[in-house]
Design a protein around this motif. Structure first.
Motif, PDB file in Angstrom:
ATOM      1  N   ASP A  22     -26.176 -34.844  55.110  1.00  0.00           N
ATOM      2  CA  ASP A  22     -27.019 -36.029  55.048  1.00  0.00           C
ATOM      3  C   ASP A  22     -27.436 -36.366  53.628  1.00  0.00           C
ATOM      4  OD1 ASP A  22     -28.619 -38.065  56.564  1.00  0.00           O
ATOM      5  OD2 ASP A  22     -30.122 -37.146  55.302  1.00  0.00           O
ATOM      6  N   ASN A  23     -27.791 -35.339  52.852  1.00  0.00           N
ATOM      7  CA  ASN A  23     -28.195 -35.622  51.476  1.00  0.00           C
ATOM      8  C   ASN A  23     -27.013 -36.031  50.611  1.00  0.00           C
ATOM      9  OD1 ASN A  23     -30.918 -35.568  51.433  1.00  0.00           O
ATOM     10  ND2 ASN A  23     -31.122 -33.452  50.763  1.00  0.00           N
ATOM     11  N   SER A  24     -25.842 -35.387  50.813  1.00  0.00           N
ATOM     12  CA  SER A  24     -24.695 -35.739  49.972  1.00  0.00           C
ATOM     13  C   SER A  24     -24.122 -37.101  50.367  1.00  0.00           C
ATOM     14  CB  SER A  24     -23.625 -34.643  50.010  1.00  0.00           C
ATOM     15  OG  SER A  24     -23.208 -34.380  51.313  1.00  0.00           O
ATOM     16  N   ILE A  25     -24.248 -37.489  51.655  1.00  0.00           N
ATOM     17  CA  ILE A  25     -23.838 -38.846  52.080  1.00  0.00           C
ATOM     18  C   ILE A  25     -24.728 -39.874  51.388  1.00  0.00           C
ATOM     19  CG2 ILE A  25     -24.254 -40.440  54.007  1.00  0.00           C
ATOM     20  CD1 ILE A  25     -22.626 -38.882  55.789  1.00  0.00           C
ATOM     21  N   LEU A  26     -26.036 -39.592  51.369  1.00  0.00           N
ATOM     22  CA  LEU A  26     -26.994 -40.545  50.799  1.00  0.00           C
ATOM     23  C   LEU A  26     -26.711 -40.798  49.320  1.00  0.00           C
ATOM     24  CD1 LEU A  26     -29.534 -42.252  51.349  1.00  0.00           C
ATOM     25  CD2 LEU A  26     -30.890 -40.328  50.575  1.00  0.00           C
ATOM     26  N   ASN A  27     -26.244 -39.760  48.608  1.00  0.00           N
ATOM     27  CA  ASN A  27     -25.977 -39.925  47.175  1.00  0.00           C
ATOM     28  C   ASN A  27     -25.031 -41.086  46.893  1.00  0.00           C
ATOM     29  OD1 ASN A  27     -27.620 -37.848  46.381  1.00  0.00           O
ATOM     30  ND2 ASN A  27     -26.034 -36.298  46.527  1.00  0.00           N
ATOM     31  N   THR A 291     -20.618 -43.762  37.962  1.00  0.00           N
ATOM     32  CA  THR A 291     -19.286 -44.049  38.521  1.00  0.00           C
ATOM     33  C   THR A 291     -19.223 -45.439  39.165  1.00  0.00           C
ATOM     34  OG1 THR A 291     -19.868 -42.877  40.567  1.00  0.00           O
ATOM     35  CG2 THR A 291     -18.640 -41.633  38.917  1.00  0.00           C
ATOM     36  N   GLN A 292     -20.319 -45.871  39.824  1.00  0.00           N
ATOM     37  CA  GLN A 292     -20.265 -47.150  40.545  1.00  0.00           C
ATOM     38  C   GLN A 292     -20.697 -48.343  39.686  1.00  0.00           C
ATOM     39  OE1 GLN A 292     -21.849 -47.144  44.592  1.00  0.00           O
ATOM     40  NE2 GLN A 292     -21.388 -44.989  44.820  1.00  0.00           N
ATOM     41  N   SER A 293     -21.829 -48.222  38.983  1.00  0.00           N
ATOM     42  CA  SER A 293     -22.335 -49.374  38.224  1.00  0.00           C
ATOM     43  C   SER A 293     -21.590 -49.559  36.904  1.00  0.00           C
ATOM     44  CB  SER A 293     -23.839 -49.211  37.944  1.00  0.00           C
ATOM     45  OG  SER A 293     -24.549 -49.112  39.143  1.00  0.00           O
ATOM     46  N   VAL A 294     -21.373 -48.469  36.160  1.00  0.00           N
ATOM     47  CA  VAL A 294     -20.752 -48.578  34.836  1.00  0.00           C
ATOM     48  C   VAL A 294     -19.225 -48.593  34.941  1.00  0.00           C
ATOM     49  CG1 VAL A 294     -20.511 -47.516  32.550  1.00  0.00           C
ATOM     50  CG2 VAL A 294     -22.729 -47.487  33.706  1.00  0.00           C
ATOM     51  N   LEU A 300     -16.380 -45.351  48.255  1.00  0.00           N
ATOM     52  CA  LEU A 300     -15.365 -44.392  48.704  1.00  0.00           C
ATOM     53  C   LEU A 300     -14.699 -43.710  47.511  1.00  0.00           C
ATOM     54  CD1 LEU A 300     -13.663 -42.987  50.817  1.00  0.00           C
ATOM     55  CD2 LEU A 300     -12.167 -44.991  50.896  1.00  0.00           C
ATOM     56  N   GLU A 301     -14.332 -44.511  46.494  1.00  0.00           N
ATOM     57  CA  GLU A 301     -13.709 -43.923  45.290  1.00  0.00           C
ATOM     58  C   GLU A 301     -14.681 -42.971  44.602  1.00  0.00           C
ATOM     59  OE1 GLU A 301     -10.773 -47.689  44.100  1.00  0.00           O
ATOM     60  OE2 GLU A 301     -12.862 -47.659  43.445  1.00  0.00           O
ATOM     61  N   SER A 302     -15.953 -43.385  44.573  1.00  0.00           N
ATOM     62  CA  SER A 302     -16.988 -42.542  43.971  1.00  0.00           C
ATOM     63  C   SER A 302     -17.109 -41.222  44.731  1.00  0.00           C
ATOM     64  CB  SER A 302     -18.315 -43.307  43.994  1.00  0.00           C
ATOM     65  OG  SER A 302     -19.330 -42.570  43.414  1.00  0.00           O
ATOM     66  N   GLY A 303     -17.020 -41.291  46.063  1.00  0.00           N
ATOM     67  CA  GLY A 303     -17.060 -40.081  46.890  1.00  0.00           C
ATOM     68  C   GLY A 303     -15.866 -39.174  46.616  1.00  0.00           C
ATOM     69  N   LEU A 304     -14.680 -39.775  46.484  1.00  0.00           N
ATOM     70  CA  LEU A 304     -13.469 -38.993  46.214  1.00  0.00           C
ATOM     71  C   LEU A 304     -13.536 -38.310  44.846  1.00  0.00           C
ATOM     72  CD1 LEU A 304     -10.817 -41.458  47.683  1.00  0.00           C
ATOM     73  CD2 LEU A 304     -11.343 -39.175  48.558  1.00  0.00           C
ATOM     74  N   LEU A 305     -14.226 -38.947  43.900  1.00  0.00           N
ATOM     75  CA  LEU A 305     -14.370 -38.345  42.564  1.00  0.00           C
ATOM     76  C   LEU A 305     -15.166 -37.037  42.625  1.00  0.00           C
ATOM     77  CD1 LEU A 305     -15.136 -41.466  40.310  1.00  0.00           C
ATOM     78  CD2 LEU A 305     -13.048 -40.108  40.332  1.00  0.00           C
ATOM     79  N   MET A 306     -15.996 -36.883  43.674  1.00  0.00           N
ATOM     80  CA  MET A 306     -16.800 -35.666  43.810  1.00  0.00           C
ATOM     81  C   MET A 306     -16.005 -34.504  44.422  1.00  0.00           C
ATOM     82  SD  MET A 306     -19.899 -36.453  42.774  1.00  0.00           S
ATOM     83  CE  MET A 306     -21.055 -35.319  43.531  1.00  0.00           C
ATOM     84  N   LEU A 307     -14.774 -34.793  44.892  1.00  0.00           N
ATOM     85  CA  LEU A 307     -13.981 -33.767  45.580  1.00  0.00           C
ATOM     86  C   LEU A 307     -13.800 -32.478  44.780  1.00  0.00           C
ATOM     87  CD1 LEU A 307     -10.977 -35.221  47.618  1.00  0.00           C
ATOM     88  CD2 LEU A 307     -12.696 -33.580  48.353  1.00  0.00           C
ATOM     89  N   PRO A 308     -13.470 -32.556  43.478  1.00  0.00           N
ATOM     90  CA  PRO A 308     -13.268 -31.297  42.744  1.00  0.00           C
ATOM     91  C   PRO A 308     -14.492 -30.387  42.767  1.00  0.00           C
ATOM     92  CG  PRO A 308     -12.448 -33.145  41.465  1.00  0.00           C
ATOM     93  CD  PRO A 308     -13.181 -33.728  42.637  1.00  0.00           C
TER      94      PRO A 308
END
Length: 515
Positions: A22-27, A291-294, A300-308
């Motif tokens: 829930d917290n990581s989704i909210l990010n 990642t999103q504003s700048v 979704l792309e921002s979420g995928l960037l957190m994968l590593p």
């Protein structure tokens, strides 16, 4: 030893998954929620910090009591009740019509989560023999890593196709599955000598933390920590927290047993957890805007960037024990802390055109560092206390994690807000006074006003990016400093490598006495 213990671990991890998820989704949804209606709720940066921290503070404040109630009534009953409340809170949060409602319903979710988290570890400690506990805790910690991975990707995918509330509604079906499996598989257990409840302690701890965090967030919002109201609130929070510690020391049934902290190893492990989450939660907060504003990535792309970051945790959390066996808790955890500090320092060099693969490397190293802190410290904490106090130890470690994270978001979020406002204020002269104040709140606020102004607003876009990047660099260096303090604490106090003859067999004693 329970014959279905590994299946039980799977159910416990599913329960844990939604609480962490829930917290990581909210990010990932932070930017969307900050966007004006109808897309989002038009939440200000301070309201977003509260949407995160209302959950964190209620969660942290109730963990001790929830652990005790689980020890007293039975962990299974408490787990089931916690999941039901969490599911109801999730459904309400999804339908929030204002930032205020979202903040309230997030607190309801936290009420449920507070009963789920300590019970999962307490059940785990009860169904596994001591020899298997480190392996089970390693897998449990890996589950936290998995949730951190799935959260941003799931959140991003939902935001690409549905409205922002879908990131909360997704919890409901998972809760129903977890409830069914838990009724079927999980045995009930309780502490034969449970502690008495401590309502005064709970009220003092939550009140103190809320005042402290409110003051810090308000100071960031005003970009002025010398404001009389800000100072008064922070001081009041500190005084109440000191009163809480004094009360707990004198109480014959404290929710926070201060005597645990006489054990230097235990205290250092707790400090390590708090400091690493302080640094990491603050970074995640500004990382989403970066990642999103700048950089212009979708949720979704921002979420995928957190994968590593998550992949590294999943790879290394179950294996971190091997390094501890070889090099000891001190060397493993100190190296993890130094790695976290290095990755935070790297953020201070990121610009709008930094190659994205560098960000990916930094995230992977950050996850690696985390895995080599969380697994050893969790094992140290859980084995430093008797098995029947499992709920209490679990609650303590999670409380320190949550409080560290809440303070990280409050302090580093305030550093970000203050630096941003100071950087952008000189560029907002052309705006009417009312708009000028709003535009200075965050990069999202500035870009939102720039969009409304059309061609006239274009002149604000580049200064907004520049001001945000400078604020991010300053915030990252603060985070680095915190991680370095953590490295010093664990290097000085955690036990080193056990003598060869004692390794493995005498571990519980080693953990309680140092080396």
């Amino acid at each position: 030893m329970h014959r279905r213990r590994w299946a039980i671990l799977g159910v416990l991890m599913l329960s844990l998954l939604i609480v962490v998820l829930d917290n990581s989704i909210l990010n990932v949804a932070i930017k969307t929620i900050a966007t004006p209606a109808p897309t989002g709720l038009g939440a200000t940066q301070s309201e977003i910090e509260w949407a995160i921290n209302s959950y964190t503070l209620v969660f942290a404040g109730l963990l001790f009591t929830a652990g005790l109630i689980g020890d007293r009534l039975g962990r299974k009953k408490v787990l089931l009740g916690g999941l039901v409340v969490f599911g109801i809170g999730s459904a309400l949060a999804a339908e929030s019509g204002s930032p205020g409602q979202l903040i309230t319903y997030r607190a309801v979710m936290a009420l449920g989560a507070a009963f789920v988290m300590p019970a999962t570890l307490a059940v785990l400690m009860n169904v596994f023999e001591r020899s298997e506990q480190p392996k089970a805790i390693g897998i449990w910690a890996g589950g936290v890593g998995l949730a951190i991975a799935i959260g941003p990707i799931t959140g991003g995918a939902l935001l690409d196709h549905f409205w922002w509330g879908s990131v909360f509604l997704i919890n409901v079906p998972i809760v129903l599955i977890a409830l069914a499996l838990m009724v079927w598989l999980v045995p009930d257990s309780r502490d034969p000598k449970p502690g008495r409840l401590d309502p005064v302690g709970v009220v003092l701890s939550v009140l103190g933390l809320v005042l402290l965090v409110y003051g810090i967030i308000k100071g960031g919002e005003l970009a002025d920590f010398t404001d009389a109201k800000v100072l008064a609130t922070i001081i009041a929070g500190v005084v109440v927290l000191i009163g809480f510690v004094v009360y707990e020391k004198r109480s014959d049934h404290p929710s926070l047993d201060v005597t645990y902290f006489r054990n230097k190893v235990f205290s250092a492990a707790m400090a390590a957890i708090a400091l690493v989450f302080f640094a990491l939660m603050g970074v995640t907060f500004f990382g989403v805007f970066y990642t999103q504003s700048v950089r212009g990535y979708s949720p979704l792309e921002s979420g995928l960037l957190m994968l590593p970051l998550a992949a590294a945790q999943m790879i290394f959390a179950p294996r971190a024990r091997l390094l501890v066996d070889r090099f000891g808790n001190r060397a493993t955890t100190t190296a993890g802390m130094l790695l976290i500090a290095a990755t935070l320092a790297a953020f201070a060099g990121f610009e709008a055109d930094t190659p994205i693969w560098l960000l990916e490397v930094v995230f992977f190293l950050m996850g690696t560092g985390m895995a080599h802190i969380m697994t050893p410290t969790s094992v140290v904490i859980m084995q430093a206390l008797p098995r029947e106090k499992a709920g209490s130890a679990s609650a303590l470690s999670n409380t320190f994690r949550q409080v560290g994270g809440a303070l990280g978001i409050a302090v580093l979020g305030s550093v970000l807000a203050t630096s941003y406002r100071n950087g952008i204020e000189g560029k907002l002269g052309a705006l009417p006074p009312g708009l000028r104040d709003t535009a200075g709140e965050s990069i999202e606020a500035t870009l939102g006003i720039a969009e409304k102004l059309g061609p006239r607003g274009q002149a604000l876009v580049t200064p907004a990016y520049d001001a945000f990047l400078h604020a991010m660099h300053v915030t990252a260096l603060w985070g680095t400093g915190v991680a370095l303090i953590g490295a010093v604490v664990v290097a000085v106090f955690l036990p080193g490598r056990p003598p060869a003859a004692e390794a493995g067999e005498r571990e519980p004693e080693l953990i309680s006495t140092g080396d």
